[in-house]
Design an enzyme around this catalytic site. Structure first.
Site, PDB file in Angstrom:
ATOM      1  N   ASP A  31       1.097  -1.188   0.024  1.00 27.37           N
ATOM      2  CA  ASP A  31       0.064   0.056   0.052  1.00 27.37           C
ATOM      3  C   ASP A  31       0.912   1.232   0.158  1.00 27.37           C
ATOM      4  O   ASP A  31       2.082   1.199   0.383  1.00 27.37           O
ATOM      5  CB  ASP A  31      -0.947  -0.052   1.217  1.00 27.37           C
ATOM      6  CG  ASP A  31      -2.072   1.110   0.939  1.00 27.37           C
ATOM      7  OD1 ASP A  31      -3.087   0.336   0.500  1.00 27.37           O
ATOM      8  OD2 ASP A  31      -2.029   2.275   1.517  1.00 27.37           O
ATOM      9  N   TYR A 150     -11.770   6.223 -17.357  1.00 28.93           N
ATOM     10  CA  TYR A 150     -11.812   5.181 -16.351  1.00 28.93           C
ATOM     11  C   TYR A 150     -12.247   3.842 -17.121  1.00 28.93           C
ATOM     12  O   TYR A 150     -11.643   2.653 -16.992  1.00 28.93           O
ATOM     13  CB  TYR A 150     -13.056   5.593 -15.554  1.00 28.93           C
ATOM     14  CG  TYR A 150     -13.241   4.408 -14.307  1.00 28.93           C
ATOM     15  CD1 TYR A 150     -12.343   4.048 -13.269  1.00 28.93           C
ATOM     16  CD2 TYR A 150     -14.266   3.353 -14.577  1.00 28.93           C
ATOM     17  CE1 TYR A 150     -12.620   3.117 -12.514  1.00 28.93           C
ATOM     18  CE2 TYR A 150     -14.800   2.486 -13.573  1.00 28.93           C
ATOM     19  CZ  TYR A 150     -13.961   2.166 -12.812  1.00 28.93           C
ATOM     20  OH  TYR A 150     -13.980   1.459 -11.862  1.00 28.93           O
ATOM     21  N   ILE A 183     -19.354  -0.485  -5.800  1.00 33.15           N
ATOM     22  CA  ILE A 183     -18.899  -1.403  -4.450  1.00 33.15           C
ATOM     23  C   ILE A 183     -19.499  -0.661  -3.458  1.00 33.15           C
ATOM     24  O   ILE A 183     -19.359   0.629  -3.409  1.00 33.15           O
ATOM     25  CB  ILE A 183     -17.463  -1.791  -4.382  1.00 33.15           C
ATOM     26  CG1 ILE A 183     -16.842  -2.429  -5.773  1.00 33.15           C
ATOM     27  CG2 ILE A 183     -17.186  -2.593  -3.224  1.00 33.15           C
ATOM     28  CD1 ILE A 183     -15.335  -2.572  -5.685  1.00 33.15           C
ATOM     29  N   PRO A 186     -18.081   3.124   2.032  1.00 33.23           N
ATOM     30  CA  PRO A 186     -18.550   4.556   2.733  1.00 33.23           C
ATOM     31  C   PRO A 186     -18.274   5.780   1.809  1.00 33.23           C
ATOM     32  O   PRO A 186     -19.081   6.567   1.420  1.00 33.23           O
ATOM     33  CB  PRO A 186     -17.629   4.707   3.907  1.00 33.23           C
ATOM     34  CG  PRO A 186     -17.431   3.224   4.485  1.00 33.23           C
ATOM     35  CD  PRO A 186     -17.186   2.418   3.001  1.00 33.23           C
TER      36      PRO A 186
END
Length: 227
Positions: A31, A150, A183, A186
């Site tokens: 990450d 995208y 998906i 939040p």
């Protein structure tokens, strides 16, 4: 088995990491902000079974090679690679899209998969075994207004998956990808507060599919793109 997961601190990446940990895998987590991982995924701190790579830019060749070298030094092998690193930038019509925004999407979603796979595959070839699963998108199946950069970037992931599968299946390496729709995270709920969240797929559900694709049960699945 040693499972490398990129974007491991993200909503999908962390769900994948938990699923593989619960299935008994040794985790090698990548990450750009790895300090977040111990707070997101319980049991990582002080564990000899898992490894958190140095801060890694998945769009940078040297950064990726350094992270993979550290994983090989730790475990001596890589059995599974799951590419979840990626993202979305709000779309504009093609004629209003800045070249920088175009490059950002292609680098983050497509170049990242290319670079990570390029670094990992030689180790899998030496083992004559491995599984690779990348995260494409339902947007890879067709273009729509305002989402060209995208969509193109995720289509590239799909084509990379098919090409790598054709190259590697004779060497015992499975390469597949998943094509999620929206998906349930939040940030997505915040961006679309009036949507019906029950229609969205959860990170945990996607993680289960990825876990299956990396299991012995999927040993004969090559080049699949699962919506």
């Amino acid at each position: 088995r040693v499972a490398v997961i990129t974007g491991a601190a993200g909503n999908l990446g962390s769900a994948v990491a938990v699923a593989f940990r619960d299935a008994g895998a040794r985790l090698a987590l990548i990450d750009r902000k790895p300090d977040r991982l111990t707070g997101i995924i319980p049991g990582l701190a002080g564990s000899d079974d898992h490894y958190i790579a140095c801060p890694t830019d998945v769009t940078d060749e040297q950064s990726i090679d350094t992270a993979i070298a550290g994983i090989i030094e730790k475990f001596g092998r890589i059995d599974i690679l799951v590419n979840t690193a990626g993202g979305y930038r709000a779309g504009t019509p093609v004629h209003k899209t800045a070249p920088g925004d175009w490059d950002f999407m292609l680098d983050l979603n497509a170049r990242s998969v290319f670079l990570v796979c390029r670094s990992v595959i030689p180790h899998m070839l030496r083992q004559e075994r491995g599984s690779i699963v990348s995260t494409s998108s339902s947007a890879a199946l067709g273009g729509s207004a305002g989402h060209a950069a995208y969509s193109v970037s995720k289509t590239a992931v799909l084509r990379l998956t098919e090409s790598m599968s054709a190259e590697l299946k004779v060497s015992g390496i499975n390469v597949n990808c998943v094509l999620p729709g929206i998906i349930d995270t939040p940030p997505n709920r915040q961006a679309m507060p009036d949507a019906d969240f029950s229609k969205w797929v959860t990170p945990e559900s996607i993680a289960g599919v990825i876990l299956f694709l990396c299991s012995d049960l999927a040993s004969d699945i090559h080049g699949a793109a699962l919506p």
